[in-house]
Design an enzyme around this catalytic site. Structure first.
Site, short mmCIF file in Angstrom:
data_model
loop_
_atom_site.label_atom_id
_atom_site.label_comp_id
_atom_site.label_asym_id
_atom_site.label_seq_id
_atom_site.Cartn_x
_atom_site.Cartn_y
_atom_site.Cartn_z
CG PHE A 11 -2.06 1.00 1.09
CD1 PHE A 11 -3.08 0.79 0.19
CD2 PHE A 11 -2.07 2.14 1.87
CE1 PHE A 11 -4.11 1.72 0.07
CE2 PHE A 11 -3.09 3.07 1.75
CZ PHE A 11 -4.12 2.87 0.85
N GLY A 12 1.72 1.33 -1.05
CA GLY A 12 2.56 2.51 -1.21
C GLY A 12 1.87 3.54 -2.08
CE LYS A 207 8.93 0.13 -17.58
NZ LYS A 207 9.03 1.60 -17.44
#
Length: 433
Positions: A11-12, A207
């Site tokens: 929960f940053g 990515k």
């Protein structure tokens, strides 16, 4: 209205953004999925840590125990925004094996273990979505899997790291050195305190591996990507690019031809009229070539709490829809194509070379003979004296198209010449006349 519970691991900044969207966009989300989606439990490291954000969670929504998320029978979808690799892999595996669907923004995890986790998801009829892992709020993965699903993708190239794009933009626009701009990027929050993964090209390489896996339906590994960062780029290099009508960008490239693929992350010179040349500062963009559609580009913020959270919640919407329709896990299939990496003699490009040489009789003849032996001609060649260095000249060359193996031999031969003092820089040139 039916209520659907969601669990969160971490929960940053991004997690707080997800909670904000679930609360502030509740009406729109209910319309999208026909149910009330709410955050039941979030795993945190410290219950007492002050949390700043638009949405404050109640004490009963926070937990120190992963099992409170992973083993809660009411939680059917788990959002992973922890940012680790090993721990996240363990938790995601447990969630999938229990039939829960997972949404993750974890590019490191998906680049290294994506194929394994997708198989676990398919085996357990669960969804695993990871839109936010490549370009933050830009829906490029959904564009590949849905918008371009009927096409055959031949090439993907893009700016997929905001830190390096910000640094190169400011270096070029303001004629400022790399270290100075990097420090500014760190102060502004565009670069991490340890920027290695960004500036050395590793973040972009992860990515590229994810894009190639999806775009080419092929099990590509991170080790298949050739990687070069931006740390050696100078303001002189950028000035030469401008003079010659090019822009220097850190580009992630995945290209397929005749069943073989090339995967690379490296600084590339793009013509100023190329769409990616105009992508500035921390913004990202991915340029996609399809056999049917031609050329398309996805552009937008590649990071940030709310842009990334938007991609996460969009995946959550799809996951909830699939669950309500009873089709979770049915979108995952085995890769269609075997992996074949192009050898160097099948990778073709133009190249930029900047040399310091002895300003003496016979130097030019020695240089041209090296190129003639490899049958490589010059598209451009310019020579200047080097300020402050006696009997030294700087030669800038852009070659015509040649293969990578030939170019490597050229560089080796040039380094062995007595008249060559140093190869100052070398970049791939993409496109142009």
């Amino acid at each position: 209205m039916e209520k659907i519970a969601v669990g969160m691991l971490g929960f940053g900044t991004v997690g707080a953004g997800v909670a904000q969207l679930l609360e502030e966009h509740k009406q729109e989300l209910q319309h999208q999925v026909g149910a009330d989606v709410f955050l039941k439990k979030a795993l945190v490291r410290d219950l007492e840590k002050p949390r700043t954000g638009q949405v404050s969670l109640r004490e009963d929504q926070l937990t120190l125990e992963a099992d409170d998320v992973l083993r809660d029978p009411e939680i059917h979808t788990v959002i992973e925004v922890m940012g680790s690799v090993d721990q996240a892999r363990k938790y995601i595996t447990q969630a999938l094996q229990q039939g829960k669907s997972v949404v993750t923004a974890n590019k490191d995890l998906m680049a290294l273990h994506g194929a394994e986790l997708l198989k676990i998801a398919a085996d357990n009829h669960s969804d695993l979505f990871y839109e936010a892992s490549v370009a933050g709020g830009i829906p490029v993965l959904r564009g590949l899997t849905e918008g371009l699903a009927s096409d055959r993708i031949t090439k993907m190239m893009g700016i997929v790291n905001g830190t390096t794009n910000y640094v190169l933009t400011k270096m070029s626009q303001d004629d400022r050195p790399y270290q100075e701009v990097l420090l500014e990027a760190q102060e502004l929050g565009f670069a991490e305190s340890d920027p290695t993964a960004d500036v050395e090209g590793l973040d972009a390489a992860r990515k590229v591996a994810i894009l190639a896996n999806l775009g080419f339906s092929m099990n590509v590994e991170l080790s298949d990507v050739t990687v070069e960062g931006i740390t050696s780029i100078t303001t002189d290099d950028l000035a030469y690019c401008r003079q010659m009508g090019y822009t220097l960008k850190l580009i992630g490239l995945a290209e397929r031809k005749n069943g073989k693929v090339e995967l690379a992350v490296q600084p590339m010179m793009l013509p100023n009229d190329h769409p990616l040349s105009s992508v500035q500062n921390e913004y990202n963009a991915v340029y996609i070539y399809g056999e049917a559609v031609g050329e398309t580009m996805f552009y937008g913020p590649g990071a940030g709490a709310l842009p990334t959270a938007t991609a996460v919640v969009s995946d959550l919407v799809t996951s909830v829809r699939n669950m309500r329709l009873g089709v979770s896990g049915q979108h995952v299939g085995e890769p269609l194509n075997e992996k074949h990496i192009k050898p160097d003699n099948e990778v073709f490009s133009k190249y930029f070379l900047r040399l310091h040489v002895k300003d003496a009789t016979g130097t030019f003849a020695a240089l041209t003979s090296i190129f003639a032996e490899e049958d490589v001609s010059f598209e451009r060649l310019v020579q200047w004296p080097v300020e402050g260095m006696v009997n030294t000249a700087e030669i800038v060359i852009i070659t015509h198209t040649t293969s990578l193996d030939v170019y490597k031999r050229l560089q080796k031969a040039l380094n062995s010449l007595d008249v060559v003092i140093d190869i100052k820089s070398s970049y791939r040139v993409e496109g142009g006349s």
